[in-house]
Design an enzyme around this catalytic site. Structure first.
Site, PDB file in Angstrom:
ATOM      1  N   GLY A   1       2.143   7.551   5.291  1.00 29.41           N
ATOM      2  CA  GLY A   1       2.668   8.103   6.544  1.00 29.41           C
ATOM      3  C   GLY A   1       2.478   9.594   6.747  1.00 29.41           C
ATOM      4  O   GLY A   1       3.125  10.189   7.605  1.00 29.41           O
TER       5      GLY A   1
ATOM      6  N   GLY B   1       0.666  10.413  -3.027  1.00 27.78           N
ATOM      7  CA  GLY B   1       2.098  10.341  -3.333  1.00 27.78           C
ATOM      8  C   GLY B   1       2.929   9.600  -2.305  1.00 27.78           C
ATOM      9  O   GLY B   1       3.883   8.922  -2.655  1.00 27.78           O
TER      10      GLY B   1
ATOM     11  N   HIS C   1      -5.535  -2.570  -0.304  1.00 25.77           N
ATOM     12  CA  HIS C   1      -5.508  -1.327  -1.097  1.00 25.77           C
ATOM     13  C   HIS C   1      -4.142  -1.259  -1.778  1.00 25.77           C
ATOM     14  O   HIS C   1      -3.105  -1.297  -1.111  1.00 25.77           O
ATOM     15  CB  HIS C   1      -5.743  -0.138  -0.166  1.00 25.77           C
ATOM     16  CG  HIS C   1      -5.801   1.189  -0.838  1.00 25.77           C
ATOM     17  ND1 HIS C   1      -6.948   1.679  -1.442  1.00 25.77           N
ATOM     18  CD2 HIS C   1      -4.858   2.154  -1.020  1.00 25.77           C
ATOM     19  CE1 HIS C   1      -6.704   2.889  -1.935  1.00 25.77           C
ATOM     20  NE2 HIS C   1      -5.433   3.196  -1.705  1.00 25.77           N
TER      21      HIS C   1
ATOM     22  N   GLY D   1      -2.578   2.540   5.785  1.00 27.25           N
ATOM     23  CA  GLY D   1      -1.275   1.929   5.530  1.00 27.25           C
ATOM     24  C   GLY D   1      -0.562   1.752   6.850  1.00 27.25           C
ATOM     25  O   GLY D   1      -0.568   0.672   7.445  1.00 27.25           O
TER      26      GLY D   1
ATOM     27  N   MET E   1       1.518   4.172  -8.571  1.00 23.56           N
ATOM     28  CA  MET E   1       2.045   5.522  -8.849  1.00 23.56           C
ATOM     29  C   MET E   1       2.972   5.443 -10.057  1.00 23.56           C
ATOM     30  O   MET E   1       3.779   4.512 -10.163  1.00 23.56           O
ATOM     31  CB  MET E   1       2.821   6.044  -7.642  1.00 23.56           C
ATOM     32  CG  MET E   1       2.015   6.062  -6.356  1.00 23.56           C
ATOM     33  SD  MET E   1       2.928   6.846  -5.021  1.00 23.56           S
ATOM     34  CE  MET E   1       1.858   6.497  -3.617  1.00 23.56           C
TER      35      MET E   1
ATOM     36  N   GLY F   1      -5.513   8.128   3.610  1.00 25.68           N
ATOM     37  CA  GLY F   1      -4.410   8.993   3.998  1.00 25.68           C
ATOM     38  C   GLY F   1      -4.509   9.454   5.438  1.00 25.68           C
ATOM     39  O   GLY F   1      -5.471  10.130   5.802  1.00 25.68           O
ATOM     40  N   GLY F   2      -3.547   9.046   6.251  1.00 23.41           N
ATOM     41  CA  GLY F   2      -3.510   9.480   7.649  1.00 23.41           C
ATOM     42  C   GLY F   2      -4.647   8.935   8.480  1.00 23.41           C
ATOM     43  O   GLY F   2      -5.003   9.521   9.514  1.00 23.41           O
TER      44      GLY F   2
HETATM   45  C1  DX5 Z   1      -1.126   7.899  -0.608  1.00 20.71           C
HETATM   46  C2  DX5 Z   1      -1.793   6.555  -0.758  1.00 20.71           C
HETATM   47  C3  DX5 Z   1      -2.306   5.955   0.500  1.00 20.71           C
HETATM   48  C4  DX5 Z   1      -1.263   5.643   1.542  1.00 20.71           C
HETATM   49  C5  DX5 Z   1      -1.918   5.675   2.897  1.00 20.71           C
HETATM   50  O1  DX5 Z   1      -0.900   8.424  -1.867  1.00 20.71           O
HETATM   51  O2  DX5 Z   1      -2.899   6.670  -1.642  1.00 20.71           O
HETATM   52  O3  DX5 Z   1      -3.073   4.785   0.224  1.00 20.71           O
HETATM   53  O4  DX5 Z   1      -0.635   4.410   1.360  1.00 20.71           O
HETATM   54  O5  DX5 Z   1      -0.953   5.508   3.858  1.00 20.71           O
HETATM   55  P1  DX5 Z   1      -1.162   5.993   5.366  1.00 20.71           P
HETATM   56  O6  DX5 Z   1      -2.331   5.257   5.918  1.00 20.71           O
HETATM   57  O7  DX5 Z   1       0.121   5.629   6.030  1.00 20.71           O
HETATM   58  O8  DX5 Z   1      -1.400   7.467   5.325  1.00 20.71           O
HETATM   59 ZN    ZN Z   2      -4.301   4.976  -1.866  1.00 21.91          ZN
END
Ligand code: DX5
Ligand code: ZN
Length: 217
Positions: free
Chosen positions: A145, A142, A33, A197, A37, A176-177
């Site tokens: 974590g 954005g 993924h 992530g 940004m 996300g999360g």
């Molecule tokens: C946030 C990103 C996510 C992020 C997820 O804007 O779109 O893809 O990297 O990271 P984790 O899994 O750490 O929340």
């Molecule tokens: Zn993402």
């Protein structure tokens, strides 16, 4: 439903991107993924198509390009050419959503539409015939974590129900999360593509973390 995992390289050691991507494939992670940004749609600036080109060289697993940019219109071509397999645009971005989704498919790529936490998921429903995947953000885009927003679970349920009722074979991705615990909630709600992530890239044992996300460990 088959569960697909996607490792967000935002949480990787970006100075060793090729090696990090290689580790994901070795850990049986299904996809990369790639969070783009632009410093406008969201605060930060990450990386673009020229970097994705190098990620493409480092792995054979599919790459999911998540475009958190104000206007993705011009970027679609660049990411398709750089080797992305799935291109995700945001419904909140300043573009002709229908035209962009059609363009992604015309370039032979899978199309995805993303919705931010504050956007009702119903707003995406009329676009689903043009989408291979719906991305339901489970944090504000954005930053990596952040903590999972549990109020997003009913959006997943509604989307899965709508897709089934209308016989749309659309993947539902969450981002996300997502960790072992929240992944289970998302899977139950109807998500089948799990982006992680922190939970994957920072795991002591990525293979075990990947199985935990899938619920197979
Ligand atoms: C946030 C990103 C996510 C992020 C997820 O804007 O779109 O893809 O990297 O990271 P984790 O899994 O750490 O929340
Ligand atoms: Zn993402």
């Amino acid at each position: 439903m088959e569960i697909i995992t996607a490792a967000s390289v935002l949480a990787a050691d970006l100075g060793n991107l090729s090696a990090e991507v290689g580790k994901c494939a070795e850990a049986d992670v299904d996809m990369i993924h790639f969070d783009v940004m632009d410093g406008r749609f969201v605060e930060q600036i990450t990386y673009g198509a020229p970097v994705l080109k190098w990620v493409r060289k480092a792995t054979d697993i599919p790459i999911d390009a998540h475009l958190m940019v104000e206007d993705p219109t011009r970027q679609i071509e660049f990411f398709a050419e750089a080797g992305a397999d799935i291109i995700d645009i945001h419904i909140e971005s300043d573009c002709d959503v229908t035209a962009c989704l059609k363009r992604i498919r015309a370039l032979g790529k899978k199309s995805a539409l993303a919705v931010k936490p504050g956007t009702p998921v119903e707003q995406a429903f009329s676009y689903l015939p043009l989408c291979d995947m719906l991305l339901i953000m489970t944090v504000e885009p954005g930053y990596g974590g952040q903590g999972f927003i549990p109020e997003m679970l009913p959006k997943i349920e509604k989307a899965r129900e709508f897709a089934e009722k209308n016989s749309f074979s659309v993947d539902i991705e969450v981002d996300g999360g997502v960790n072992e615990k929240t992944a289970a909630l998302c899977r139950t709600a109807g998500a089948n593509v799990l982006v992680a992530g922190t939970a994957l890239m920072k795991a002591a044992d990525m293979k075990a973390a990947n199985s935990a996300l899938k619920g197979t460990s």
